[in-house]
Design an enzyme around this catalytic site. Structure first.
Site, short mmCIF file in Angstrom:
data_model
loop_
_atom_site.label_atom_id
_atom_site.label_comp_id
_atom_site.label_asym_id
_atom_site.label_seq_id
_atom_site.Cartn_x
_atom_site.Cartn_y
_atom_site.Cartn_z
N GLU A 1 -30.22 2.52 32.60
CA GLU A 1 -30.17 2.57 34.07
C GLU A 1 -29.24 3.67 34.58
OE1 GLU A 1 -29.70 -0.45 37.91
OE2 GLU A 1 -29.37 -1.20 35.88
N LYS B 1 -34.27 -4.03 38.40
CA LYS B 1 -34.27 -5.48 38.64
C LYS B 1 -35.64 -6.02 38.25
CE LYS B 1 -30.36 -6.87 39.71
NZ LYS B 1 -29.74 -7.78 38.74
#
Length: 446
Positions: free
Chosen positions: A251, A267
């Site tokens: 990420e 997410k």
């Protein structure tokens, strides 16, 4: 504006070259192990910095000398004082500040938040002024040393030509969580209660696994196993003396190129399966999940708000919403948020607006951070903070330090968790926290 010195070197595997730099001060490896043209193209290796910026107990020090002003103001000052020309065609980090910003640094950005001052696991921030960096372009299979002087380039090239140092053990047994399963599920239920009461929309709740570091353990040897077990686009190994960090993060918190900003919040997660049909079913389930998409969209909205504080009006956009990305162990939903910095805003302003990342706090951010502290009752250290670089040439890139092991005080720690919403089921959230760290824990096996 300074003109850097450039020399091309033989392009070898960066983590293997890091073995030749063992024992050098503040060894820093920023590595794209899961390689692609856009996200996984470059890696960087540096050591023996010119200076070190550190935040301890709320105070900022440059090479041990207390600094006036905030750490973020000092960052902007250092970037401005050392501005150098960007050399086109080379990997983007060509000298600058590199290291980590711990999650707990976020407390200093929100002084009115009710967050306890836990005993720290490490300094809240440690960024090194690297005036000499080896950069690797994995698409071209070429590498260069970029430095302020020819002498510094020669020093690094000589170090990289040495035989590799012997590797120790990568194994650590005896892991224990700070939560029993029933207690972790109660913690998730407590977060859901806060959501239903209207305090927050979402919070990222984690558990911490820890174990004593045995004699003969070698953090770099562990990282070299981890990078194979869990190849990722934003991997890193840091050896900063009292603290070492091995990260295999997928990420990006944010990148910035001459004022153009990109964030890539993750997410929504499903495990990988070796059976192609079951794996396809897991992908379909993730893509169709209202809960996971809602979780992602909430964080996108938070990030749009964060970036709007420092971006030119009308420039914050979402070119990708809930895109699917696949990694060694998991499938993720990933969005992309972009913007253009206002005139007069620097990297310090951008970090102040976006740190810590919304995907590992929740929304609203400050109240979510308060609830995280109340439930977890512990600092996070580098985990859920950021690792990366802030370049003197106007290029910067910071990850979110998930899938990360940290070693300090003769204790190894690995943390994992997930975003909790009103639709969360405590047993499923417990299993997801284990899924996310499974490859990290496998790397500790003999």
């Amino acid at each position: 504006m300074r003109e850097p010195h450039v020399r091309e070197i033989i392009c070898l595997e960066p983590s293997a070259l890091a073995l030749r730099l063992k024992g050098q001060r503040h060894l820093t490896l920023l590595e794209s192990v899961m390689r692609s043209e856009h996200l996984g193209r470059y890696s960087f290796l540096a050591c023996n910095p010119k200076a070190t910026l550190e935040v301890n107990a709320g105070r900022t020090f440059l090479d041990g000398v207390p600094q006036a002003g905030t750490a973020l103001a000092v960052i902007d000052r250092l970037l401005a004082q050392n501005r150098q020309r960007h050399v086109p065609g080379l990997p983007p980090f060509q000298g600058g500040l590199a290291g980590y910003i711990a999650y707990d640094f976020g407390r200093s950005l929100e002084p009115h938040a009710r967050i306890p001052a836990f005993a720290p696991l490490c300094p809240d921030l440690m960024l090194h002024h690297f005036d000499c960096v080896a950069g690797f372009d994995h698409m071209q299979e070429r590498a260069w040393i970029v430095s302020e002087t020819e002498e510094r380039a020669e020093e690094l090239e000589e170090l990289l030509a040495r035989p590799p140092r012997p590797a120790g053990s990568h194994a650590i047994p005896g892991w224990q969580s700070n939560f029993a399963r029933a207690d972790y599920e109660k913690a998730i239920a407590r977060a859901i209660e806060y959501i239903l009461a209207g305090d927050i929309f979402q919070a990222n709740i984690t558990q911490t696994f820890s174990a004593p570091v045995p004699e003969g353990f070698d953090p770099l040897a562990f990282y070299r196993v981890l990078r194979l077990k869990n190849p990722a686009t934003f991997s890193a190994f840091l050896d900063y003396g009292a603290v070492q960090v091995a990260s295999s993060s997928p990420e990006r918190l944010l990148s910035c190129e001459e004022g153009r900003v990109e964030a890539r919040p993750i997410k929504g997660t499903r495990r990988r399966d070796a059976d192609p049909s079951r794996d396809a079913s897991l992908i379909a389930d993730l893509a169709a999940s209202r809960k996971d998409r809602a979780e992602n969209v909430m964080i996108v909205d938070l990030l749009r708000n964060d970036l709007s504080r420092v971006a030119k009006p009308g420039t914050v956009r979402v070119p990708v919403l809930c895109g699917l990305e696949t990694y060694a162990n998991v499938h993720h939903l990933v969005s992309v948020v972009t913007g253009e910095l206002k005139d007069g805003c620097g990297m310090g302003d951008l970090i102040g607006a976006a740190f810590p990342g919304g995907s590992i706090t929740g929304a609203p951010k400050i109240r979510a951070m308060e609830i995280i502290a109340e439930i977890e009752q512990a600092p996070r250290g580098v985990y859920c903070g950021s690792i990366g670089y802030l370049g003197f040439n106007g290029r910067s890139d910071l990850n979110i330090a998930i899938r990360t092991a940290q070693f300090s005080g003769q204790v190894a720690r690995v943390q994992g968790g997930g975003g909790i919403t009103a639709r969360s089921q405590p047993p499923a959230e417990y299993e997801e926290s284990l899924t996310k760290i499974r490859r990290v824990m496998e790397a500790f096996q003999p």
